[in-house]
Design an enzyme around this catalytic site. Structure first.
Site, PDB file in Angstrom:
ATOM      1  N   SER A  14       0.856  -1.220   0.000  1.00  0.00           N
ATOM      2  CA  SER A  14       0.000   0.000   0.000  1.00  0.00           C
ATOM      3  C   SER A  14       0.878   1.250   0.000  1.00  0.00           C
ATOM      4  O   SER A  14       0.532   2.274  -0.581  1.00  0.00           O
ATOM      5  CB  SER A  14      -0.935  -0.008   1.213  1.00  0.00           C
ATOM      6  OG  SER A  14      -0.190   0.082   2.411  1.00  0.00           O
ATOM      7  N   HIS A 138       9.035   3.442   8.900  1.00  0.00           N
ATOM      8  CA  HIS A 138       8.814   2.605  10.091  1.00  0.00           C
ATOM      9  C   HIS A 138       7.630   3.158  10.887  1.00  0.00           C
ATOM     10  O   HIS A 138       7.559   4.366  11.113  1.00  0.00           O
ATOM     11  CB  HIS A 138      10.087   2.566  10.960  1.00  0.00           C
ATOM     12  CG  HIS A 138       9.971   1.647  12.122  1.00  0.00           C
ATOM     13  ND1 HIS A 138       9.886   0.275  11.973  1.00  0.00           N
ATOM     14  CD2 HIS A 138       9.878   1.890  13.444  1.00  0.00           C
ATOM     15  CE1 HIS A 138       9.743  -0.280  13.177  1.00  0.00           C
ATOM     16  NE2 HIS A 138       9.733   0.675  14.074  1.00  0.00           N
TER      17      HIS A 138
HETATM   18  C1  GRF Z   1       3.845  -0.821   6.892  1.00  0.00           C
HETATM   19  O1  GRF Z   1       3.132  -0.644   8.104  1.00  0.00           O
HETATM   20  C2  GRF Z   1       5.307  -0.593   7.131  1.00  0.00           C
HETATM   21  O2  GRF Z   1       5.596   0.443   8.032  1.00  0.00           O
HETATM   22  C3  GRF Z   1       5.692  -1.908   7.739  1.00  0.00           C
HETATM   23  O3  GRF Z   1       5.002  -2.875   6.981  1.00  0.00           O
HETATM   24  C4  GRF Z   1       3.833  -2.267   6.456  1.00  0.00           C
HETATM   25  C5  GRF Z   1       3.946  -2.363   4.956  1.00  0.00           C
HETATM   26  O4  GRF Z   1       2.716  -2.163   4.415  1.00  0.00           O
HETATM   27  N1  GRF Z   1       7.122  -2.132   7.648  1.00  0.00           N
HETATM   28  P1  GRF Z   1       2.571  -2.212   2.804  1.00  0.00           P
HETATM   29  O5  GRF Z   1       3.226  -3.496   2.328  1.00  0.00           O
HETATM   30  O6  GRF Z   1       3.271  -0.999   2.266  1.00  0.00           O
HETATM   31  O7  GRF Z   1       1.093  -2.173   2.591  1.00  0.00           O
END
Ligand code: GRF
Length: 237
Positions: A14, A138
């Site tokens: 996302s 993060h």
């Molecule tokens: C996000 O919450 C990021 O901070 C964490 O994993 C999630 C990734 O979400 N490391 P996406 O794959 O970008 O939807």
């Protein structure tokens, strides 16, 4: 051609989608040249394909195949090869000579958007040598809840009254996990008795903004650094 951005993912993508959308509308002064996923099952690969972005899958499990968990030495060797192959994939566009692509040029910026593997010094050193910046998203504030399950951990701390603020950040990647200099910090207030799902959604909504702002900031810094160094070069002629 503008700035080339290489995005590392492991999951749903996302945040990758936010980058795709904001490159397309010009908010981000660049384009995504490649997406590399640490999982062949990552839905982010679909998102990249739909946007016509080249993808690679680079899975650690294929390097560990056949090595018993107890064999620490062999696994460490396999992890180092995984890292060095990933560096070649990023800097040269291939791991095996047979896959060499004529005209491949390395990216100007690497963005970790939900990349779930620790990037050790043998990965970071060659990027430092190439002066190729790498940033990471993060879902917690600087100095709090590094590592995995940061959203769940900060949610619990908030509901237990240990913290009054949560949030997310985009930071430069260094060896210490999630401890690099922050580029963007976004905060949210703790809401008492909020569900984890609602809290998580607020964090993700914030991330989709932070990842774009962090990428723009990193590229802008890059451009100004390049301008400064070219001006210095012209001075020293
Ligand atoms: C996000 O919450 C990021 O901070 C964490 O994993 C999630 C990734 O979400 N490391 P996406 O794959 O970008 O939807």
């Amino acid at each position: 051609m503008g700035n080339k951005i290489l995005v590392l993912i492991s999951g749903g993508g996302s945040n990758l989608q936010a980058l795709i959308d904001k490159c397309e509308d010009g908010t981000i002064p660049g384009s995504i040249c490649k997406v590399i996923s640490s999982s062949s099952k990552a839905y982010g690969l679909e998102r990249a394909a739909k946007a016509g972005i080249p993808t690679d899958v680079h899975e650690l499990k294929s390097y560990y195949k056949g090595i018993p968990k107890e064999d620490k030495e062999l696994r460490t060797k396999a992890r180092t090869k995984f890292n060095l192959d990933l560096i070649n994939l990023i800097l040269k566009g291939y791991i095996d000579e047979k896959d060499k692509l004529e005209g491949y040029t390395k990216p100007d910026l690497i963005v970790c958007a939900g990349w779930m593997l620790i990037l050790s010094q043998d990965f970071l050193d060659p990027l430092e040598t190439e002066k190729l910046p790498i940033i990471n998203l993060h879902p917690s504030l600087p100095g709090a809840f590094e590592g995995t399950h940061a959203i769940e951990r900060s949610f619990k701390a908030g509901q237990d009254g240990e913290i009054t603020k949560a949030g997310c950040m985009v930071h430069k990647v260094i060896q210490l996990v999630d401890r690099g200099e922050p580029l963007i910090i976004k905060e949210i207030e703790i809401v008492k008795d909020e569900t984890l799902e609602d809290f998580e959604q607020r964090i993700h909504d914030l991330e989709h903004i932070a990842i774009v702002e962090g990428t723009v900031k990193a590229l802008t810094e890059l451009t100004s650094e390049a301008e400064i160094s070219s001006k210095l070069d012209s001075l020293t002629v």
